[in-house]
Design an enzyme around this catalytic site. Structure first.
Site, PDB file in Angstrom:
ATOM      1  N   SER A 159      -5.829  -6.260   2.520  1.00  9.22           N
ATOM      2  CA  SER A 159      -5.475  -7.469   3.272  1.00  9.22           C
ATOM      3  C   SER A 159      -5.939  -7.385   4.725  1.00  9.22           C
ATOM      4  O   SER A 159      -5.967  -6.309   5.324  1.00  9.22           O
ATOM      5  CB  SER A 159      -3.965  -7.665   3.257  1.00  9.22           C
TER       6      SER A 159
ATOM      7  N   SER B  42       0.859  -0.468   3.447  1.00  9.74           N
ATOM      8  CA  SER B  42       2.051   0.349   3.196  1.00  9.74           C
ATOM      9  C   SER B  42       1.714   1.819   3.354  1.00  9.74           C
ATOM     10  O   SER B  42       0.681   2.278   2.858  1.00  9.74           O
ATOM     11  CB  SER B  42       2.577   0.121   1.778  1.00  9.74           C
TER      12      SER B  42
ATOM     13  N   GLN C 196      -3.863   1.545   0.895  1.00  9.26           N
ATOM     14  CA  GLN C 196      -4.781   0.531   0.369  1.00  9.26           C
ATOM     15  C   GLN C 196      -5.228  -0.429   1.477  1.00  9.26           C
ATOM     16  O   GLN C 196      -4.399  -1.113   2.067  1.00  9.26           O
ATOM     17  CB  GLN C 196      -4.046  -0.261  -0.721  1.00  9.26           C
TER      18      GLN C 196
ATOM     19  N   GLU D 122      -2.615  -2.529 -11.322  1.00 11.27           N
ATOM     20  CA  GLU D 122      -1.309  -2.713 -10.688  1.00 11.27           C
ATOM     21  C   GLU D 122      -0.233  -3.110 -11.692  1.00 11.27           C
ATOM     22  O   GLU D 122       0.942  -2.929 -11.455  1.00 11.27           O
ATOM     23  CB  GLU D 122      -1.389  -3.766  -9.580  1.00 11.27           C
TER      24      GLU D 122
ATOM     25  N   ASN E 234       4.072 -16.353  -4.646  1.00 11.39           N
ATOM     26  CA  ASN E 234       4.475 -17.155  -5.810  1.00 11.39           C
ATOM     27  C   ASN E 234       3.585 -18.388  -5.973  1.00 11.39           C
ATOM     28  O   ASN E 234       3.305 -18.814  -7.093  1.00 11.39           O
ATOM     29  CB  ASN E 234       5.937 -17.598  -5.662  1.00 11.39           C
ATOM     30  N   GLU E 235       3.147 -18.946  -4.841  1.00  6.45           N
ATOM     31  CA  GLU E 235       2.298 -20.141  -4.901  1.00  6.45           C
ATOM     32  C   GLU E 235       0.941 -19.804  -5.531  1.00  6.45           C
ATOM     33  O   GLU E 235       0.444 -20.545  -6.387  1.00  6.45           O
ATOM     34  CB  GLU E 235       2.110 -20.721  -3.492  1.00  6.45           C
TER      35      GLU E 235
END
Lengths: 385, 398
Positions: B134, B168, B131, B251, B375-376
């Site tokens: 990013s 990945s 993928q 996802e 998490n933010e």
């Protein structure tokens, strides 16, 4: 697999919410909590007569609605949201459950019918002064005397114990310990030798009492379940009440989140609503996570409770489901309520705003029937010993 | 509300379990409990063979429609398949990006030619995907993509230049799907394209990133005038954002329950160690193990609510909290595992830096709360979409 509410269950929830928004406003709660009785007769009578909530999961043969534990939990969640001051929890989740699980046919016929009629309030007394919540909590004693029984000892932390007309008591054979020797009795609150004292509490929205038995004599007709061997039944009653408490906690955790989000959107500082600050948003996000996770735990436990009462493959999971729900919901509600005070700023520390009512209820329901650590230890015993 | 599975579903469960018992043997025995997150670099060839074995048995892409080579399983059956797969200790899917992300995107947004060209290789387990989202300057802020694409009329191909990161399994993959900017000068989520590209070509270079685990399953991928066939853009140039967002929706879903079974396997390992070394008598460890168990149980109930509500459309609240909840749980488990192990936690499997499974898990879980939206970022999403709280004020870029 349909792990979501049916249309009927959604309707029950919406109806409950609309009614409670009307009768359990902040003003109504404050009026009721200032009294020793702890609730207003006229609201309780409306609940019984108009809404028929006290009969929700009582079998139809006794005049109940015959619905399931999921429906009961739906109601309890709303009651927790609105901090309803009423003898509903003590009568239905302690009294009626005890009768359903351990009552003789005669006891069920008499008392469940009276509960459905709205003419009887009830509660359960089992915990002594040691403040334990397992079998060791039972400290009051019983001595058989011919066809009668002689009861002695005292109970504390009994919800609505000073006002309920029927008290179901757990007592043990003299010299017995742990899970052995426990018996359950129905006890009319006005039986000679029974004294009841209101215990004023920090959380004023739910009243507690101390009950003392001084040479109380009851006949065999009052014995519930198997004499000296009633622990499995009492244990089941406790698990069911634990799940009911967790349902109230879930409602409280959601409501205190809603109140907080609403407040932070209105409160302007540095030229914008404080709800726009990331430090505030992130705390609110954690509050929402806790409320949602609490719901998952409670709804699952409700399905398990339903099968534990009426049979089903999940019945054996009752103890674990109760401890899973109560440990998560205890921590979650308390944390949400304490964060709510912080996010409300100065007004969160006042008597005028309702935040403190939730903060206090969060702690009292956390301590009632075992706190989070107690229930985690119950889980640890299942996993590790 | 009803949480038990039907007798037909239980029959299906027995069928899955039986197939796995019969086939996860011999050369595949070594793959048991291997190849999950943090272990992706292990046994790539053997895992590819296992993937093909699954395909032969009809157990690849079980949730895909039959017309595309899948099994057309109901949500319940997909849940059961994933649960039994993890329970059996079957290895992490080396083809999970193709099966879970690339394939569903091509099915949803691709044209007939793309479906015919790419789906069979994914189903057969012969073609692996990675993928390309990013970038060094675009992690959670995906709209900040800098990789460029322009159409070369003479060659009749798209030409891609730029860099992707945290990719990945790029070193094992045959194909990559890439978001790149098709409209020069466009900003944010406008002007992006969604490309399907062959990895084995001169303009693509893969460099492994050595992680704190000492291993490399993430990579940097460099594009220097790499080529993509004119037919291999999904949707229209400039519309890549909508496709990328649609893909992120895939996802989440049934695989979460399989993931939880893997978590259960890890927790069971921790419990076994605690019972063996006596730390299960430590009251604090008891509390933490019980807490991990409680929260993992509820993770399952969260997923069941999420799946039961899926038919209503729209993201439900329990779906919003899911990533934050599981990643935090898993991070806590890593810490618990080390505390249960005590000083033994420090001792490596072997030199130079070969970790035990639990050590690897402990180190790798630090990435769980970062990738796929930190998490933010998750908390911002919950507050804004779940609670309707205001967005951050936008900073004006010059």
């Amino acid at each position: 697999m349909e792990f979501s509410f049916t249309q009927e269950q959604k309707m029950i929830r919406d109806t409950a919410e609309a009614f409670l928004a009307e009768v359990s406003s902040s003003e109504a709660v404050r009026t009721a909590m200032a009294t020793e009785q702890g609730y207003e007769d006229k609201i309780w009578q409306r609940i019984c007569a108009e809404m028929y909530w006290q009969a929700i999961h009582i079998p139809e043969e006794y005049g109940g609605m015959g619905l399931g534990y999921v429906e009961l939990v739906v109601m309890l969640e709303e009651m927790g949201r609105y901090l309803l001051c009423s003898p509903f929890f003590s009568t239905v989740c302690l009294g009626a459950n005890a009768l359903i699980i351990a009552g003789t046919p005669e006891q069920k016929q008499q008392y469940l019918s009276e509960i459905c009629e709205g003419s009887l309030t009830a509660t359960l007394a089992y915990t002594g002064k040691n403040g334990q919540w397992g079998a060791d909590a039972v400290q009051a004693t019983v001595i058989p005397q011919g066809d009668n029984y002689l009861l002695n000892g005292s109970f504390r932390y009994v919800p609505d114990g000073h006002t309920a007309s029927l008290i179901i008591v757990a007592v043990r054979d003299e010299g017995s310990s742990g899970e052995d020797g426990i018996s359950l009795f129905t006890l009319d609150a006005h039986t000679p030798g029974v004294s009841r004292t209101w215990l004023p509490t920090m959380d004023e929205t739910r009243k507690q009492a101390e009950i003392t038995l001084d040479n109380v004599i009851v006949s065999k007709a009052h014995l519930m379940g198997a004499q000296s061997k009633a622990w499995p039944q009492l244990n089941k009653i406790i698990h069911l009440a634990t799940i009911a408490t967790a349902a109230e906690q879930t409602g409280g955790a959601q409501q205190i989140l809603d109140l907080t989000v609403e407040y932070t959107k209105e409160r302007v500082q540095f030229g914008r609503p404080v709800a726009g600050f990331q430090a505030v948003k992130h705390q609110a996000a954690d509050m929402m996570l806790r409320a949602e996770v609490a719901k998952s735990a409670v709804y699952y436990a409700a399905c398990v409770a339903e099968e534990a009462i009426n049979g089903g493959p999940l019945a054996g999971e009752l103890a674990e489901a109760a401890s899973v729900a109560k440990s998560y919901c205890s921590d979650g509600y308390f944390k949400n309520a304490s964060d709510a005070i912080q996010l409300h700023g100065g007004v969160g520390f006042t008597w005028e705003y309702d935040v403190h009512l939730y903060f206090k209820r969060a702690k009292s329901s956390e301590l009632f029937l075992g706190n989070a650590a107690y229930h985690r230890e119950q889980v640890a015993k299942l996993l590790l010993d | 509300m009803k949480i038990s599975f039907s007798p037909e579903d239980e029959k299906f469960r027995a069928e899955v379990a039986q197939w796995l018992t019969q086939n996860l043997v011999g050369e595949f025995e070594q793959l048991k409990f291997r190849g999950g997150p943090g272990d992706e670099h292990m046994f790539p060839e053997a895992r590819k063979k296992w993937e093909q074995k699954l395909a032969q048995g009809g157990w690849s892409c079980v949730g895909w429609p039959k017309e595309y080579g899948g099994r057309g399983c109901s949500i319940e059956q997909q849940v059961i398949f994933n649960e039994e797969y993890a329970r059996a200790g079957a290895p992490g899917h080396v083809g999970h990006i193709g099966e879970g992300l690339a394939g569903p995107t091509i099915i949803a947004f691709g044209n007939a030619a793309q479906k015919q060209k790419y789906l069979p290789g994914i189903v057969a387990g012969t073609e692996l995907w990675c993928q390309g989202y990013s970038e060094p300057g675009a992690g959670s802020d995906l709209a900040n993509v800098k990789t460029k694409a322009h159409f070369d009329e003479a060659k009749g191909k798209w030409i891609i230049s730029g860099q992707k990161v945290w990719t990945s399994l790029a070193h094992e993959s045959d194909f990559i799907f890439v978001i790149a900017r098709t409209n020069p000068g466009s900003i944010a989520h406008k002007g992006l394209g969604f490309f399907l590209m062959k990895m084995d070509q001169p303009g693509i270079e893969v460099r492994g990133i050595k992680q704190l685990t000492g291993t490399s399953e993430f990579n940097e991928v460099f594009f220097d005038e790499a080529e993509c066939d004119a037919d291999d853009i999904v949707g229209e140039p400039g519309e890549g954002w909508a496709i990328a967002m649609g893909l992120l929706g895939f996802e989440r879903g049934v695989s979460t329950l399989g993931q939880q079974m893997q978590f259960q396997n890890e927790l069971n390992q921790v419990i076994d160690i605690a019972k063996t070394n006596g730390s299960h008598q430590d009251p604090v460890i008891r509390q933490r193990i019980a807490d991990a168990h409680v929260r993992l149980k509820i993770m399952r109930y969260n997923s069941m609510r999420m799946l039961s509500d899926a038919g209503d459309g729209g993201l439900k609240k329990e779906a919003l909290i899911y990533k934050l909840y599981w990643s935090t749980w898993h991070r806590d488990l890593g810490e618990l595992a080390m505390d249960v192990l005590g000083p033994e936690a420090e001792i490596l499997a072997s030199a130079p830096y070969n970790l035990t499974r639990l050590q690897s898990m402990y180190l790798f879980v630090r990435s769980d709360t970062i990738y796929g939206g930190t998490n933010e970022i998750q908390r911002n999403i919950i507050a804004e979409r779940g609670l309707g709280m205001p967005k951050e004020p936008k900073v004006q870029l010059k």
